[in-house]
Scaffold this motif. Structure first.
Motif, PDB file in Angstrom:
ATOM      1  N   ILE A  94       0.871  -1.169   0.000  1.00 30.30           N
ATOM      2  CA  ILE A  94       0.000   0.000   0.000  1.00 30.30           C
ATOM      3  C   ILE A  94       0.909   1.220   0.000  1.00 30.30           C
ATOM      4  O   ILE A  94       1.639   1.457   0.972  1.00 30.30           O
ATOM      5  CB  ILE A  94      -0.921   0.018   1.233  1.00 30.30           C
ATOM      6  CG1 ILE A  94      -1.768  -1.254   1.292  1.00 30.30           C
ATOM      7  CG2 ILE A  94      -1.807   1.250   1.236  1.00 30.30           C
ATOM      8  CD1 ILE A  94      -2.492  -1.445   2.610  1.00 30.30           C
ATOM      9  N   PHE A  95       0.889   1.975  -1.075  1.00 32.07           N
ATOM     10  CA  PHE A  95       1.835   3.064  -1.220  1.00 32.07           C
ATOM     11  C   PHE A  95       1.374   4.313  -0.483  1.00 32.07           C
ATOM     12  O   PHE A  95       0.220   4.460  -0.107  1.00 32.07           O
ATOM     13  CB  PHE A  95       2.070   3.362  -2.703  1.00 32.07           C
ATOM     14  CG  PHE A  95       2.766   2.243  -3.430  1.00 32.07           C
ATOM     15  CD1 PHE A  95       4.142   2.124  -3.392  1.00 32.07           C
ATOM     16  CD2 PHE A  95       2.038   1.297  -4.129  1.00 32.07           C
ATOM     17  CE1 PHE A  95       4.775   1.092  -4.049  1.00 32.07           C
ATOM     18  CE2 PHE A  95       2.663   0.261  -4.797  1.00 32.07           C
ATOM     19  CZ  PHE A  95       4.041   0.158  -4.754  1.00 32.07           C
ATOM     20  N   THR A 100      -1.053   9.357  -6.645  1.00 35.49           N
ATOM     21  CA  THR A 100       0.025   9.115  -7.600  1.00 35.49           C
ATOM     22  C   THR A 100       0.257   7.625  -7.829  1.00 35.49           C
ATOM     23  O   THR A 100       0.929   7.253  -8.791  1.00 35.49           O
ATOM     24  CB  THR A 100       1.331   9.761  -7.115  1.00 35.49           C
ATOM     25  OG1 THR A 100       1.653   9.270  -5.808  1.00 35.49           O
ATOM     26  CG2 THR A 100       1.194  11.276  -7.045  1.00 35.49           C
ATOM     27  N   SER A 101      -0.274   6.771  -6.969  1.00 38.38           N
ATOM     28  CA  SER A 101      -0.100   5.330  -7.127  1.00 38.38           C
ATOM     29  C   SER A 101      -1.176   4.714  -8.011  1.00 38.38           C
ATOM     30  O   SER A 101      -0.937   3.727  -8.697  1.00 38.38           O
ATOM     31  CB  SER A 101      -0.111   4.642  -5.758  1.00 38.38           C
ATOM     32  OG  SER A 101       0.917   5.159  -4.936  1.00 38.38           O
ATOM     33  N   LEU A 174       1.699 -11.187   3.178  1.00 35.23           N
ATOM     34  CA  LEU A 174       2.388 -10.018   3.726  1.00 35.23           C
ATOM     35  C   LEU A 174       1.900  -8.762   3.014  1.00 35.23           C
ATOM     36  O   LEU A 174       1.840  -8.719   1.780  1.00 35.23           O
ATOM     37  CB  LEU A 174       3.902 -10.150   3.525  1.00 35.23           C
ATOM     38  CG  LEU A 174       4.756  -8.909   3.816  1.00 35.23           C
ATOM     39  CD1 LEU A 174       4.699  -8.550   5.303  1.00 35.23           C
ATOM     40  CD2 LEU A 174       6.204  -9.126   3.371  1.00 35.23           C
ATOM     41  N   ILE A 175       1.547  -7.756   3.807  1.00 35.42           N
ATOM     42  CA  ILE A 175       1.228  -6.433   3.262  1.00 35.42           C
ATOM     43  C   ILE A 175       2.216  -5.435   3.851  1.00 35.42           C
ATOM     44  O   ILE A 175       2.476  -5.423   5.060  1.00 35.42           O
ATOM     45  CB  ILE A 175      -0.213  -6.009   3.581  1.00 35.42           C
ATOM     46  CG1 ILE A 175      -1.187  -6.667   2.595  1.00 35.42           C
ATOM     47  CG2 ILE A 175      -0.365  -4.498   3.495  1.00 35.42           C
ATOM     48  CD1 ILE A 175      -2.580  -6.103   2.610  1.00 35.42           C
ATOM     49  N   ILE A 176       2.772  -4.609   2.980  1.00 35.84           N
ATOM     50  CA  ILE A 176       3.661  -3.526   3.390  1.00 35.84           C
ATOM     51  C   ILE A 176       2.906  -2.219   3.176  1.00 35.84           C
ATOM     52  O   ILE A 176       2.505  -1.909   2.056  1.00 35.84           O
ATOM     53  CB  ILE A 176       4.963  -3.528   2.578  1.00 35.84           C
ATOM     54  CG1 ILE A 176       5.687  -4.870   2.737  1.00 35.84           C
ATOM     55  CG2 ILE A 176       5.878  -2.382   3.012  1.00 35.84           C
ATOM     56  CD1 ILE A 176       6.834  -5.066   1.760  1.00 35.84           C
ATOM     57  N   ALA A 177       2.675  -1.471   4.249  1.00 37.77           N
ATOM     58  CA  ALA A 177       1.936  -0.210   4.178  1.00 37.77           C
ATOM     59  C   ALA A 177       2.907   0.929   4.449  1.00 37.77           C
ATOM     60  O   ALA A 177       3.383   1.099   5.578  1.00 37.77           O
ATOM     61  CB  ALA A 177       0.802  -0.206   5.197  1.00 37.77           C
ATOM     62  N   ASP A 178       3.221   1.691   3.397  1.00 44.32           N
ATOM     63  CA  ASP A 178       4.192   2.777   3.500  1.00 44.32           C
ATOM     64  C   ASP A 178       3.472   4.078   3.827  1.00 44.32           C
ATOM     65  O   ASP A 178       2.910   4.728   2.961  1.00 44.32           O
ATOM     66  CB  ASP A 178       4.964   2.903   2.172  1.00 44.32           C
ATOM     67  CG  ASP A 178       6.076   3.940   2.249  1.00 44.32           C
ATOM     68  OD1 ASP A 178       6.291   4.499   3.334  1.00 44.32           O
ATOM     69  OD2 ASP A 178       6.726   4.192   1.209  1.00 44.32           O
ATOM     70  N   GLU A 179       3.483   4.451   5.120  1.00 44.17           N
ATOM     71  CA  GLU A 179       2.826   5.655   5.605  1.00 44.17           C
ATOM     72  C   GLU A 179       1.422   5.800   5.003  1.00 44.17           C
ATOM     73  O   GLU A 179       1.122   6.792   4.320  1.00 44.17           O
ATOM     74  CB  GLU A 179       3.679   6.885   5.286  1.00 44.17           C
ATOM     75  CG  GLU A 179       5.105   6.742   5.799  1.00 44.17           C
ATOM     76  CD  GLU A 179       5.631   7.971   6.511  1.00 44.17           C
ATOM     77  OE1 GLU A 179       4.821   8.737   7.046  1.00 44.17           O
ATOM     78  OE2 GLU A 179       6.839   8.141   6.529  1.00 44.17           O
ATOM     79  N   PRO A 180       0.538   4.837   5.242  1.00 44.60           N
ATOM     80  CA  PRO A 180      -0.768   4.834   4.572  1.00 44.60           C
ATOM     81  C   PRO A 180      -1.720   5.929   5.020  1.00 44.60           C
ATOM     82  O   PRO A 180      -2.763   6.115   4.406  1.00 44.60           O
ATOM     83  CB  PRO A 180      -1.324   3.449   4.937  1.00 44.60           C
ATOM     84  CG  PRO A 180      -0.698   3.129   6.251  1.00 44.60           C
ATOM     85  CD  PRO A 180       0.685   3.710   6.180  1.00 44.60           C
ATOM     86  N   THR A 181      -1.389   6.660   6.090  1.00 40.18           N
ATOM     87  CA  THR A 181      -2.316   7.680   6.591  1.00 40.18           C
ATOM     88  C   THR A 181      -1.747   9.089   6.524  1.00 40.18           C
ATOM     89  O   THR A 181      -2.366  10.034   7.015  1.00 40.18           O
ATOM     90  CB  THR A 181      -2.698   7.376   8.057  1.00 40.18           C
ATOM     91  OG1 THR A 181      -1.516   7.411   8.873  1.00 40.18           O
ATOM     92  CG2 THR A 181      -3.342   6.018   8.183  1.00 40.18           C
TER      93      THR A 181
END
Length: 325
Positions: A94-95, A100-101, A174-181
């Protein structure tokens, strides 16, 4: 066997000024169902570390690791086809900025169903039904009608929920959430974090949460890794790190956030003076020493990682230095 094993991950980026050592020697493990929060200020290497796991780094970046393994699969030795099969299927991201994603030229429905049809043998109808189900699951009303809309027709909160639904399409491990908020207001932030936590429990996923917000970490994480200038300075369970913060940088971060019932209205919060050092060229010693009240001559040399008890580790020559408040 851990779901994700990372041992001595480094990322170097050639620049005109020299080699930028963006990430140096990062190591951690993640079990199924766990949430690891990687925290630190902007520029600490958090996002690059998460991109390295998915092999989505800039083309010039040089990724190395003693071990980079996902569920027994050696990600350093995996071919491009094998990595493409993992991305979006068993590993999803999750970018940070959904505007922009998400591709502005394609509808929400097309973007949601693309990954499922790439990784699963399903009909277009079944893929759209799955997309509607997940949009409803992440709290989007009139989900079926949203499939024909474009990203610009949705609010920031809805776009972020679409990104979460997109990551869940193939039920990843696995989910990687990069600063999702980061781009959301406080109310929507709380909703998104609660949603991520509930979905993780429902689907049994492991979650890596990249953030600079220690309040977020306290609410949702199992383990925490504090990152500074491309290196992990303190790691452990949330209870260990928040209950007994030991590295001066961790303590500085905690002093900078208000504590309910202890911080008086209008009372100034703590700050960390100075700036993050440059990481171009030779890098040695503790990168935090130019901002640390406890810096000593030995900080310019090799810094050992010490086990403080349980899973609590710190890269610093100091013993515990008192209360963070």
């Amino acid at each position: 066997m851990a779901l994700l094993e990372v041992d001595r991950l480094t990322i170097d980026i050639p620049t005109e000024a020299g080699l930028l050592h963006a990430v140096g020697g990062v190591s951690f493990t993640l079990e199924r169902g766990e949430t690891l929060a990687i925290v630190g200020e902007s520029g600490s290497g958090k996002s690059l570390t998460s991109l390295a796991l998915m092999d989505l780094l800039p083309s010039r970046a040089i990724r190395k690791a003693a071990t980079l393994r996902f569920d027994g699969i050696d990600l350093m030795a995996a071919g491009e086809r094998q990595k493409e099969d993992l991305r979006g299927d068993r590993m999803a991201m999750i970018f940070q900025e959904p505007m922009t994603s998400l591709n502005p030229a394609y509808t929400i429905g097309d973007q949601l169903t693309e990954a499922l049809r790439r990784h699963r043998t399903v009909s277009a109808k079944a893929a759209r039904e799955r997309a509607v189900h997940l949009l409803e699951r992440v709290g989007i009303t009139a989900a079926a009608s949203r499939l024909g809309q474009y990203p610009h027709q949705l609010s920031g909160g809805l776009r972020q929920r679409v990104m979460i639904a997109m990551g869940l399409m193939c039920e990843p491990d696995l989910i990687i959430a990069d600063e999702p908020t980061t781009a959301l207001d406080v109310t929507i932030q709380a909703q998104i974090l609660r949603l991520l936590r509930d979905l993780q429990q429902e689907f049994g996923m492991a979650l890596i949460l990249v953030t600079h917000d220690l309040g977020v970490v306290a609410r949702v994480a199992t383990k925490v890794a504090v990152m500074y200038a491309g290196r992990l300075v303190e790691t452990g369970t949330v209870r260990e790190v928040f209950g007994a913060p030991s590295h001066p940088y961790t303590r500085g971060l905690l002093r900078s956030i208000p504590v309910p019932g202890r911080t008086r209205p209008g009372e100034p919060l703590g700050t960390i003076p100075g700036q993050v050092p440059g990481l171009v060229g030779d890098v040695f010693g503790c990168a935090f020493r130019n901002r640390c009240d406890h810096a000593a001559e030995a900080c310019a040399g090799a810094i050992p990682e010490r086990l403080l008890g349980g899973n609590h580790r710190m890269a610093c020559i100091l013993e515990t230095v008192g209360s963070p408040q």
